[in-house]
Design an enzyme around this catalytic site. Sequence first.
Site, PDB file in Angstrom:
ATOM      1  N   ALA A   1      54.886  78.650  -6.178  1.00  0.00           N
ATOM      2  CA  ALA A   1      53.356  78.941  -6.002  1.00  0.00           C
ATOM      3  C   ALA A   1      52.132  77.935  -6.823  1.00  0.00           C
ATOM      4  O   ALA A   1      52.772  77.782  -8.091  1.00  0.00           O
ATOM      5  CB  ALA A   1      52.811  80.490  -6.354  1.00  0.00           C
ATOM      6  N   CYS A   2      51.481  77.480  -5.971  1.00  0.00           N
ATOM      7  CA  CYS A   2      50.377  76.405  -6.287  1.00  0.00           C
ATOM      8  C   CYS A   2      49.081  76.993  -6.487  1.00  0.00           C
ATOM      9  O   CYS A   2      48.904  78.085  -6.294  1.00  0.00           O
ATOM     10  CB  CYS A   2      50.033  75.011  -6.409  1.00  0.00           C
ATOM     11  SG  CYS A   2      50.243  74.600  -3.875  1.00  0.00           S
ATOM     12  N   THR A   3      48.136  76.328  -7.335  1.00  0.00           N
ATOM     13  CA  THR A   3      46.668  76.410  -7.150  1.00  0.00           C
ATOM     14  C   THR A   3      46.353  76.720  -5.986  1.00  0.00           C
ATOM     15  O   THR A   3      45.121  77.826  -5.278  1.00  0.00           O
ATOM     16  CB  THR A   3      45.987  75.807  -8.303  1.00  0.00           C
ATOM     17  OG1 THR A   3      46.224  74.188  -7.594  1.00  0.00           O
ATOM     18  CG2 THR A   3      46.342  76.160  -9.402  1.00  0.00           C
TER      19      THR A   3
ATOM     20  N   THR B   1      53.805  73.957  -3.468  1.00  0.00           N
ATOM     21  CA  THR B   1      54.126  74.966  -3.313  1.00  0.00           C
ATOM     22  C   THR B   1      55.712  75.338  -2.365  1.00  0.00           C
ATOM     23  O   THR B   1      56.486  75.330  -2.662  1.00  0.00           O
ATOM     24  CB  THR B   1      53.335  76.019  -1.907  1.00  0.00           C
ATOM     25  OG1 THR B   1      51.651  76.774  -3.381  1.00  0.00           O
ATOM     26  CG2 THR B   1      54.432  77.799  -1.982  1.00  0.00           C
TER      27      THR B   1
END
Length: 104
Positions: free
Chosen positions: A8-10, A16
């Site tokens: 999961a990325c920002t 992601t």
Amino acid sequence: MNIVCVAACTAGIAHTYIAREKLIKGAHALGHTIHVETQGTIGTETALTQQDIAAADVVILAVDVKIKGEERFQGKPIVRVKTEVVIKSPVKFLEKVADSLARA
């Protein structure tokens, strides 16, 4: 080694999915089994099952943000890492994880 992972990325978009692909390719190159769940802007995809988690030797959280459902991994060895690390050097990262588990 049997690995489960959450990526999961920002923004929940590019990093992601890039992290997911890099981890899968790196794990397969090293002969490991891996299941990667993504949590992003469209929700959770390829969700990990309780069976996946129970069979795992290690949980990798390749995340840049807080994720949902982290309590599922209680009692398992957890390695936290930024998505950029697994994107840049997935094989080297997975080798370090395997080495640290072997020493534990």
